[in-house]
Design an enzyme around this catalytic site. Sequence first.
Site, PDB file in Angstrom:
ATOM      1  N   CYS A   1       0.856  -1.179   0.000  1.00  0.00           N
ATOM      2  CA  CYS A   1       0.000   0.000   0.000  1.00  0.00           C
ATOM      3  C   CYS A   1       0.901   1.240   0.000  1.00  0.00           C
ATOM      4  O   CYS A   1       1.991   1.220   0.554  1.00  0.00           O
ATOM      5  CB  CYS A   1      -0.937   0.084   1.179  1.00  0.00           C
ATOM      6  SG  CYS A   1      -2.063  -1.291   1.350  1.00  0.00           S
TER       7      CYS A   1
ATOM      8  N   ARG B   1       3.918  -0.838  -4.543  1.00  0.00           N
ATOM      9  CA  ARG B   1       3.630  -1.263  -3.171  1.00  0.00           C
ATOM     10  C   ARG B   1       2.254  -1.898  -3.046  1.00  0.00           C
ATOM     11  O   ARG B   1       1.915  -2.483  -2.016  1.00  0.00           O
ATOM     12  CB  ARG B   1       3.701  -0.059  -2.208  1.00  0.00           C
ATOM     13  CG  ARG B   1       4.961   0.755  -2.263  1.00  0.00           C
ATOM     14  CD  ARG B   1       6.171  -0.056  -1.866  1.00  0.00           C
ATOM     15  NE  ARG B   1       6.161  -0.395  -0.467  1.00  0.00           N
ATOM     16  CZ  ARG B   1       7.018   0.092   0.420  1.00  0.00           C
ATOM     17  NH1 ARG B   1       7.941   0.950   0.042  1.00  0.00           N
ATOM     18  NH2 ARG B   1       6.975  -0.277   1.665  1.00  0.00           N
TER      19      ARG B   1
ATOM     20  N   TRP C   1      -3.169  -2.609  -1.452  1.00  0.00           N
ATOM     21  CA  TRP C   1      -2.993  -4.066  -1.575  1.00  0.00           C
ATOM     22  C   TRP C   1      -3.898  -4.658  -0.508  1.00  0.00           C
ATOM     23  O   TRP C   1      -3.624  -4.501   0.689  1.00  0.00           O
ATOM     24  CB  TRP C   1      -1.536  -4.441  -1.317  1.00  0.00           C
ATOM     25  CG  TRP C   1      -1.214  -5.886  -1.557  1.00  0.00           C
ATOM     26  CD1 TRP C   1      -0.855  -6.477  -2.731  1.00  0.00           C
ATOM     27  CD2 TRP C   1      -1.187  -6.936  -0.575  1.00  0.00           C
ATOM     28  NE1 TRP C   1      -0.613  -7.803  -2.539  1.00  0.00           N
ATOM     29  CE2 TRP C   1      -0.819  -8.123  -1.231  1.00  0.00           C
ATOM     30  CE3 TRP C   1      -1.466  -6.997   0.790  1.00  0.00           C
ATOM     31  CZ2 TRP C   1      -0.706  -9.356  -0.573  1.00  0.00           C
ATOM     32  CZ3 TRP C   1      -1.353  -8.218   1.445  1.00  0.00           C
ATOM     33  CH2 TRP C   1      -0.976  -9.379   0.763  1.00  0.00           C
TER      34      TRP C   1
ATOM     35  N   ASN D   1      -1.926   2.502   5.947  1.00  0.00           N
ATOM     36  CA  ASN D   1      -1.170   1.277   5.665  1.00  0.00           C
ATOM     37  C   ASN D   1      -1.055   0.513   6.973  1.00  0.00           C
ATOM     38  O   ASN D   1      -0.834   1.126   8.026  1.00  0.00           O
ATOM     39  CB  ASN D   1       0.248   1.594   5.182  1.00  0.00           C
ATOM     40  CG  ASN D   1       0.273   2.162   3.778  1.00  0.00           C
ATOM     41  OD1 ASN D   1      -0.751   2.223   3.118  1.00  0.00           O
ATOM     42  ND2 ASN D   1       1.447   2.573   3.347  1.00  0.00           N
ATOM     43  N   GLY D   2      -1.137  -0.808   6.903  1.00  0.00           N
ATOM     44  CA  GLY D   2      -1.002  -1.605   8.129  1.00  0.00           C
ATOM     45  C   GLY D   2      -2.301  -2.333   8.411  1.00  0.00           C
ATOM     46  O   GLY D   2      -3.170  -2.456   7.556  1.00  0.00           O
TER      47      GLY D   2
ATOM     48  N   GLU E   1      15.478 -19.673  -6.025  1.00  0.00           N
ATOM     49  CA  GLU E   1      15.243 -18.308  -6.487  1.00  0.00           C
ATOM     50  C   GLU E   1      14.820 -18.301  -7.965  1.00  0.00           C
ATOM     51  O   GLU E   1      13.938 -17.532  -8.351  1.00  0.00           O
ATOM     52  CB  GLU E   1      16.514 -17.468  -6.270  1.00  0.00           C
ATOM     53  CG  GLU E   1      16.450 -16.051  -6.778  1.00  0.00           C
ATOM     54  CD  GLU E   1      15.387 -15.168  -6.116  1.00  0.00           C
ATOM     55  OE1 GLU E   1      14.721 -15.627  -5.177  1.00  0.00           O
ATOM     56  OE2 GLU E   1      15.228 -14.025  -6.571  1.00  0.00           O
TER      57      GLU E   1
ATOM     58  N   LYS F   1      11.284 -16.766  -9.205  1.00  0.00           N
ATOM     59  CA  LYS F   1      11.173 -15.709 -10.219  1.00  0.00           C
ATOM     60  C   LYS F   1      10.185 -16.140 -11.299  1.00  0.00           C
ATOM     61  O   LYS F   1       9.328 -15.370 -11.695  1.00  0.00           O
ATOM     62  CB  LYS F   1      12.528 -15.395 -10.878  1.00  0.00           C
ATOM     63  CG  LYS F   1      13.558 -14.652 -10.050  1.00  0.00           C
ATOM     64  CD  LYS F   1      13.228 -13.229  -9.719  1.00  0.00           C
ATOM     65  CE  LYS F   1      12.392 -13.133  -8.484  1.00  0.00           C
ATOM     66  NZ  LYS F   1      12.972 -12.905  -7.230  1.00  0.00           N
TER      67      LYS F   1
ATOM     68  N   GLU G   1       6.477 -16.260  -9.956  1.00  0.00           N
ATOM     69  CA  GLU G   1       5.818 -15.021  -9.548  1.00  0.00           C
ATOM     70  C   GLU G   1       5.510 -14.081 -10.711  1.00  0.00           C
ATOM     71  O   GLU G   1       4.551 -13.338 -10.642  1.00  0.00           O
ATOM     72  CB  GLU G   1       6.546 -14.310  -8.397  1.00  0.00           C
ATOM     73  CG  GLU G   1       7.902 -13.754  -8.676  1.00  0.00           C
ATOM     74  CD  GLU G   1       8.580 -13.168  -7.431  1.00  0.00           C
ATOM     75  OE1 GLU G   1       7.905 -12.720  -6.499  1.00  0.00           O
ATOM     76  OE2 GLU G   1       9.832 -13.154  -7.415  1.00  0.00           O
TER      77      GLU G   1
ATOM     78  N   HIS H   1      13.768 -39.088  -5.210  1.00  0.00           N
ATOM     79  CA  HIS H   1      12.952 -39.496  -4.069  1.00  0.00           C
ATOM     80  C   HIS H   1      11.501 -39.031  -4.204  1.00  0.00           C
ATOM     81  O   HIS H   1      10.801 -38.909  -3.206  1.00  0.00           O
ATOM     82  CB  HIS H   1      13.555 -38.953  -2.768  1.00  0.00           C
ATOM     83  CG  HIS H   1      14.915 -39.525  -2.479  1.00  0.00           C
ATOM     84  ND1 HIS H   1      15.118 -40.868  -2.285  1.00  0.00           N
ATOM     85  CD2 HIS H   1      16.134 -38.949  -2.383  1.00  0.00           C
ATOM     86  CE1 HIS H   1      16.411 -41.093  -2.061  1.00  0.00           C
ATOM     87  NE2 HIS H   1      17.056 -39.929  -2.130  1.00  0.00           N
TER      88      HIS H   1
ATOM     89  N   LYS I   1       5.383  -5.406  -3.258  1.00  0.00           N
ATOM     90  CA  LYS I   1       6.829  -5.342  -3.109  1.00  0.00           C
ATOM     91  C   LYS I   1       7.284  -5.579  -1.679  1.00  0.00           C
ATOM     92  O   LYS I   1       8.238  -6.290  -1.421  1.00  0.00           O
ATOM     93  CB  LYS I   1       7.303  -3.966  -3.596  1.00  0.00           C
ATOM     94  CG  LYS I   1       8.797  -3.736  -3.504  1.00  0.00           C
ATOM     95  CD  LYS I   1       9.529  -4.625  -4.471  1.00  0.00           C
ATOM     96  CE  LYS I   1      11.024  -4.498  -4.403  1.00  0.00           C
ATOM     97  NZ  LYS I   1      11.679  -5.688  -4.954  1.00  0.00           N
TER      98      LYS I   1
HETATM   99  C1  G6P Z   1       7.699  -9.783  -0.767  1.00  0.00           C
HETATM  100  C2  G6P Z   1       8.265  -9.581  -2.166  1.00  0.00           C
HETATM  101  C3  G6P Z   1       9.491 -10.466  -2.366  1.00  0.00           C
HETATM  102  C4  G6P Z   1      10.509 -10.216  -1.282  1.00  0.00           C
HETATM  103  C5  G6P Z   1       9.905 -10.401   0.114  1.00  0.00           C
HETATM  104  C6  G6P Z   1      10.841  -9.929   1.214  1.00  0.00           C
HETATM  105  O1  G6P Z   1       7.112 -11.032  -0.664  1.00  0.00           O
HETATM  106  O2  G6P Z   1       7.271  -9.856  -3.146  1.00  0.00           O
HETATM  107  O3  G6P Z   1      10.065 -10.204  -3.638  1.00  0.00           O
HETATM  108  O4  G6P Z   1      11.600 -11.074  -1.441  1.00  0.00           O
HETATM  109  O5  G6P Z   1       8.716  -9.614   0.234  1.00  0.00           O
HETATM  110  O6  G6P Z   1      11.038  -8.545   1.094  1.00  0.00           O
HETATM  111  P1  G6P Z   1      12.229  -7.770   1.773  1.00  0.00           P
HETATM  112  O7  G6P Z   1      11.955  -6.327   1.464  1.00  0.00           O
HETATM  113  O8  G6P Z   1      12.143  -8.050   3.246  1.00  0.00           O
HETATM  114  O9  G6P Z   1      13.483  -8.270   1.189  1.00  0.00           O
END
Ligand code: G6P
Length: 607
Positions: A2, A27, A73, A99-100, A480, A484, A487, A503, A602
């Site tokens: 947000c 955000r 969000w 926000n929150g 990772e 990627k 997502e 396994h 984000k």
């Molecule tokens: C969210 C984002 C991820 C990120 C994670 C941790 O889930 O979508 O891309 O890795 O938060 O965020 P940070 O800011 O703590 O690295």
Amino acid sequence: MCGIVGYAGNQDAVPILIAGLARLEYRGYDSAGVAVLTRGGLKVHKAAGKIRQLESSLPKRLRGNLAIGHTRWATHGEPNDRNAHPHTDCSGRIALVHNGIIENAAELRAQLEAAGHVLRSDTDTEVLAHLIEAAGEEELDQAVRRALAAVQGTYGIAVVDERHPGRLIAARNGSPIVIGVGEREMFVASDVAALVRHTQQVVYLDDGEIASIDAGGFRVTTLDDRPAAKSTATVTWGQDAYERGTHAHFMLKEIMEQDEACERALRGRLDAQFGTAHLGGLNLTARDLLEIRRVKILGCGSAYYAGIAGAHMIEGLTRLPADAEPASEFRYRNPVIEKDTLYVAVSQSGETADTLAAVREVQRKGGRVLGVINVVGSTIARECGGGIYIHAGPEVSVASTKAFTSTLVAFALLALHLGRVRDLSPAQGKRLVDALQKLPVQIREVLHTAEQIRVVAKRIARFTNAFFIGRAACYPVALEGAQKLKEISYIHAEAYPASELKHGPLALISPETPTVIVLPHDELYEKSLSSLEEIRARRGPIIAVTHPGDERIPTRADAILQVPQSEPALDPILLTVPLQLLAYYSALELGRDIDQPRNLAKSVTVE
Ligand code: G6P
């Protein structure tokens, strides 16, 4: 998660707000709204969808010098016009963005309804607007103070009231609020990204603070009404750093910046003479470091995966047991905190709620936590009191890329520094310093292969499932890579240690399920080749991410993505880059909304 923007000044606030919200769209991007104090009173406009939907629905003549806006969000209530912020009180004279999460919203809502308030949305936020109205205070800051006293949870808020034209109230508890100081105009935002085009001078609110702002200045007090001394900081990054430039997406821009980001992470930190690294922000002496018996790394999402890779580097180079755990799990399992364990919190934003809670849990029990953080001055960075800034620069794309690789560089520096205090020899240290110095150029080499990766991505985009496998320090690279891909392309992707394939998941290998195998020339190389053969025997398509030089690979893999060889400890950094590009181009091929993938945000500042 947000975004909040507010303006008090002499210009028309509406375009400032819309531009600021667009900056914060990463955000949260499911609905947005503005409240503008016009000559005819407070006007609120909201729209489900992205900022451009809001912008196109605004009346042409909407003007005012005081306004607040929000991009959402959803947490409570689906993303529709009604649940979008700002929320108003019964009379429609107070508007608020938040926000929150208000944790006792249900209880407060019942009390307000019993007292005759009519609430119109499903959100937790709306109760706050009504609580401010119910406070019955003459001064807006006092009314907000009273309302907040009844609230449990986290918030960053901005409030306007048409009875107080020109005044904007902002408050913070657990969700960032920054004030931008201009020339006879003031700004409020949840993130400096929304402010940098107007001012570089900012003031960060701390938890439990409330700011009363007008065009001429601001006054910060604590929630219990004591004055708070605040100092102005200058924003490190200029406006350009927040722009997409000529790149089609922020994600591509941020992938392509990784060579420079790596250079910044290393700058001034390598000591070739003694084969070590200098990390000024650790606030730990060599003696403190000698007392460490274990390292525990905490983070969420990609930050957690970077932590797993970091734990491999640390354990490998220092021979201290090291592991990583999702901060979101750690905080709730009543962890045992040991005084000779070094805890490390990893976070790009420095605001992730679960990671912050994990830091506080460690500190509450007397443990010592370092931060590996990108955003300077963020909450986790400040609360850790020591650590390593990765200096990756603003990361806007929801899918983390340069922050991941720069975090790995920071872990390499930490491992080198810790190792050299312990058993790592000067010669080994120097080899690593040498390899670290070469990394930016090597990253650049991988970035130059983008077009080849794009061709492979076009093939990947035809599948609905994929496996990513790797061993030891390359297992987090596989994690990772899969993260990627899923997502941003929405292709189902799973990562496994290569050794675990037989396994269970081998049952799913078929010509319809490709496997991306992370295959550095390390001591497990031959063993990983056996996994490759097992997949080939089941006619599974194979994409090998590997070093040049083994002539067997072209005949065994359907596609090869090559990266230059480094020191084994640093290979995961280079091997990650093609996987980022693979995900990017697959998503591009599928026409996905790459910078703002569905359902994600984000920085997750709620549980
Ligand atoms: C969210 C984002 C991820 C990120 C994670 C941790 O889930 O979508 O891309 O890795 O938060 O965020 P940070 O800011 O703590 O690295």
